[in-house]
Every structure is written in C-alpha cells, then in structure tokens.
Design an enzyme around this catalytic site. Sequence first.
Site, mmCIF file in Angstrom:
data_model
loop_
_atom_site.group_PDB
_atom_site.id
_atom_site.type_symbol
_atom_site.label_atom_id
_atom_site.label_comp_id
_atom_site.label_asym_id
_atom_site.label_seq_id
_atom_site.Cartn_x
_atom_site.Cartn_y
_atom_site.Cartn_z
ATOM 1 N N GLU A 36 -5.411 -68.323 17.195
ATOM 2 C CA GLU A 36 -4.201 -69.081 16.831
ATOM 3 C C GLU A 36 -4.659 -70.435 16.294
ATOM 4 O O GLU A 36 -5.350 -71.180 16.981
ATOM 5 C CB GLU A 36 -3.286 -69.253 18.054
ATOM 6 C CG GLU A 36 -2.157 -70.247 17.871
ATOM 7 C CD GLU A 36 -1.255 -69.955 16.669
ATOM 8 O OE1 GLU A 36 -0.688 -68.854 16.586
ATOM 9 O OE2 GLU A 36 -1.122 -70.857 15.807
ATOM 10 N N HIS A 436 39.846 -61.862 34.746
ATOM 11 C CA HIS A 436 40.865 -62.844 34.418
ATOM 12 C C HIS A 436 40.743 -64.085 35.288
ATOM 13 O O HIS A 436 40.455 -63.959 36.471
ATOM 14 C CB HIS A 436 42.248 -62.197 34.644
ATOM 15 C CG HIS A 436 43.370 -63.078 34.232
ATOM 16 N ND1 HIS A 436 43.681 -63.314 32.904
ATOM 17 C CD2 HIS A 436 44.260 -63.804 34.971
ATOM 18 C CE1 HIS A 436 44.718 -64.132 32.853
ATOM 19 N NE2 HIS A 436 45.089 -64.452 34.078
#
Length: 457
Positions: A36, A436
């Site tokens: 990397e 709800h």
Amino acid sequence: MSVFDYDLFVIGGGSGGVRAARIAASEGGAHVGLAEEYRLGGTCVIRGCVPKKLMVFASEFPQMVRDARAYGWDIAPPVANWDAFQTNLKAELDRLEAAYRATLKGVDVQVYPQRARLVDAHRVALDDGQIITAAHILVATGGRPFVPDIEGAELGVTSNEVFHLSAVPKRVLVVGGGFIASEFASIFNGLGAVVTLAYRGDAILRGFDREATAHVASAMQARGVTVLTGCDVTKLQKTATGVQALFATDVGLEADLVLFATGRVPNSQDLGLEALGVGLGAGGEVLVDGFSQTSIPSIFAVGDVTDRVSLTPVAIREGHAFADTIFLGKSRQMDYENIPSAIFTQPEMGTVGLTEEQAIKRGDIAIYSTQFRPMRSMFAGQDEKVLFKLVVCATSDKVLGCHIVGPQAGEMIQLVAIAVKMGATKAQFDSTVAVHPTMSEELVTLRKPTRILPKSQ
Ligand code: NDP
C-alpha cells in the site's frame, strides 16, 4: 514448499484488498503480502465514506439545535469549532488505520508501505527495488477523482482534499450532480456555507428513481442549496476575493471553494498492466470475469479498479469471494442483484432494487408512493416531507424496488433490502404489523397503488 515468496500478493490496502488478504491468510492458510503506497484503509476509510459520514454528522447539529428549541430546550446559538472537529477526525482516521494494520498483522499478512508494479504474471516490483514472487496477484488499487479538462481546473479541489480544509468556506461551488456532489453540497450547507451545485444534466443523481431524486433536489433547495441544472462550468479563474467560475450560458459565480465531484476513474495506470496484456476497458477499468479473474489467469482484480459497482461493501464482497474461491476451495461469485445503497444528502436517500423507470421497461407495475411530514420535524415547525415508495410487479406482486427519502433512510433501506432480496411480495409487506409511531410503518400500510402503469415499449 512453494516456489513463490507468497501464495497471494495484494496491491492496494483498501476495503477489497484487505478483506481478500485477511480471508486468504486467516481462513485459507495462505502466505500473504500486501503493498500500500498511501494509508491502509483506502478511499473508504481515509478519504471517502468514513470521514464523509463524520462530516455529515457534524453538519447536522445546527438543525438539531434549531429543533431542540422547538422541543423546549433553551440553547444559545451554537458556535462551530472547526479545528476541534479536524483534530478529532484525524484521530479517528488514525485509529481506524491502526485497526486495519493490527488486523493484517494479526493474521500474518506482511505489509509493504510502497507502490508495487507488476513485472510478469507472478512477479511484482516494489519501489525500493525488491522483486516479490506470488502464485496469485490481486489488483485492488481503487480509483481516484476525475477532474474535467477545463482552464483553471487546478483552482478547484476534489474529495481527496476536501477533508483537510483549514476552515469552512463561506461560499462553495460544487461541480457535478452525483453521489459526492450532492452529499457535499448538503454537508457545506449544513455547516453554514452558501452552496451552489452546478450540474450539467437536467436532474441530479442520474440513474436513481426520478421521483426520489426530484424529492431530494427540492428538499435540498428548500434547505438552502442552489441547484443549477443544465449548467456547464467552463473555466475557473482566480480573483482578489476567491475563484470565479464561468458557466457556458452565463457569467457564473464567485466562490471561496470549488469542489469537483465529477466522477472517479480506476487506478490502473503505471501498474504494468498494459505491458503484461491484462485487458482494460475504455475507461481504464481492469476487465475481469465473474470470479474477478483478469485475462492473465494468476492475476485478479476487485473493487473500484474494475468499475463494476463502486461501493465499499461490494469491493469487500468481491475480495471475500475471490479468497473463498482460490484459497478455501469454495467457488463463489459476487451477486450484484439488489444491492442497496444510501446517499447521505440532507435529506438522506436509501434505495434498493429497480427504479420506476427501470421496472416499467420489464413489465406492468404498480407504484405505491407516499409523502408526509414526519412527527419529529413537524413538531419543530419544519415543512420537509419524507418519501416512501415501493415499485411492485403488477403480475407477480413482487416488490421490485424501494426508495426512501428522509431521516435515517440509509438505516431503513438496509432492513427493507433483506425483504426485497428475499423476493418478498407486496402482500407479505402488508401482512407485517406496523411499528407505531414510526415513519417506516408506511412501508406496510400502503394500501392502494398511487398509479398502475403498463409496460413501456
Ligand atoms: P458519480 O458517477 O456519482 O457522479 C459524477 C457526476 O459528475 C455526475 O453528475 C456526472 O454527470 C458529472 N460529470 C462527469 N463528468 C463530467 C464533466 N466532464 N463535466 C461536468 N460534470 C461531469 O460520481 P461521484 O464522483 O459522485 O462518486 C463516485 C462513485 O463513488 C459513485 O458512483 C459511487 O459508486 C461512489 N460513492 C458512493 C457513496 C455512497 O454510497 N453514499 C458516496 C460517494 C461516492 P452525468 O450524470 O451527466 O454523467
């Protein structure tokens, strides 16, 4: 004893490369090396999803404070401390990078902090001159921002630089109308900047459900972002007080920051791929088959460099499927059907499956769509509505797509995506009892279709 230094050598320490390296090493027993050149974690962790989401959170607080007052909290006008945020952001990215490093160390993946280039089908050259041999090589080098070739383009920044600003600019021009443009227009607007988004097309977030993107665009505008469509930025020039952007059709405007969010291109150059004869597409993407194998049998590629679906979770799954196939004897291909995604605009959009425009080309459809003001923000005096939309096959009753615009749409779509992926029907949605009072209960209470549309030719 292998004739190679490694069973697998990965080029690129981002989401896809790290997942492949980890699985190959930890579960497949492979000897793995990884190169990397910048920082472990890749675009997502270092200059993409993670810092972006943290900036989204940062930018949402002023609105939360306004809402809090409506709920009876006596709060003095908030004052942003950008330096404090930057310090904390840097610390968090350092922490994540360290976690990536520790993960790789923990499974004995040798990390080389250098650029690597392919020499042949089994050899990689590192910048320090080392030549490494490997039975398999995985190219997971990601992508980078694309900037249009216009005069003065160097006066603008890209998503690579936008996380390192020394202060919040007062006037921001965002060029582009995709994921990054729309998200950053919202972020800077939330942070208090005067934001203009200039998009060359007729509606932002091209490719997503048109009803949903229109909802996002008008809500963004209502929150203060100026969205200019059909607007081509042709030139940037420095002025005494900022950067003047010229538009194809008028004089343009002056900004303190111009952000190019005009797409991304695969990082496939200068890796030795062309010389080796690895097939590349017109946009430079590495061409692979369903197993992420390139035209050279020992060389594979995953993630944004292949430009299939440029999303972190997709790169991770491609890397995992590759490691499973090659090192665990579990032959597996990535499944690209019904990939959910979220766009962290304000308001947020979550989407899975087919758009109305895609579905209608396949057959007759029923659209269930509702817009309403949610309880929490309505109480605080806001007019903004949420959108819940289901695209349903009129013959099989299967839910083909779901599109949500509103707070936490990203969280909601992840859960709906399970049902859509399982092939749930509208009747099965309806048989689910509502929770709800929530916003998402609308998903199971949409009784009558908003419109039924015949297949378009
Ligand atoms: P996108 O492809 O989403 O959008 C690019 C935008 O730039 C489009 O509006 C495009 O216009 C415009 N554009 C392209 N070329 C030019 C040009 N020459 N001049 C003017 N405008 C131009 O790319 P992004 O850079 O926003 O994001 C890249 C990828 O990263 C996304 O596709 C996505 O996969 C990923 N991503 C995902 C996120 C998430 O999951 N929330 C967040 C951020 C990125 P047009 O539509 O006309 O082509």
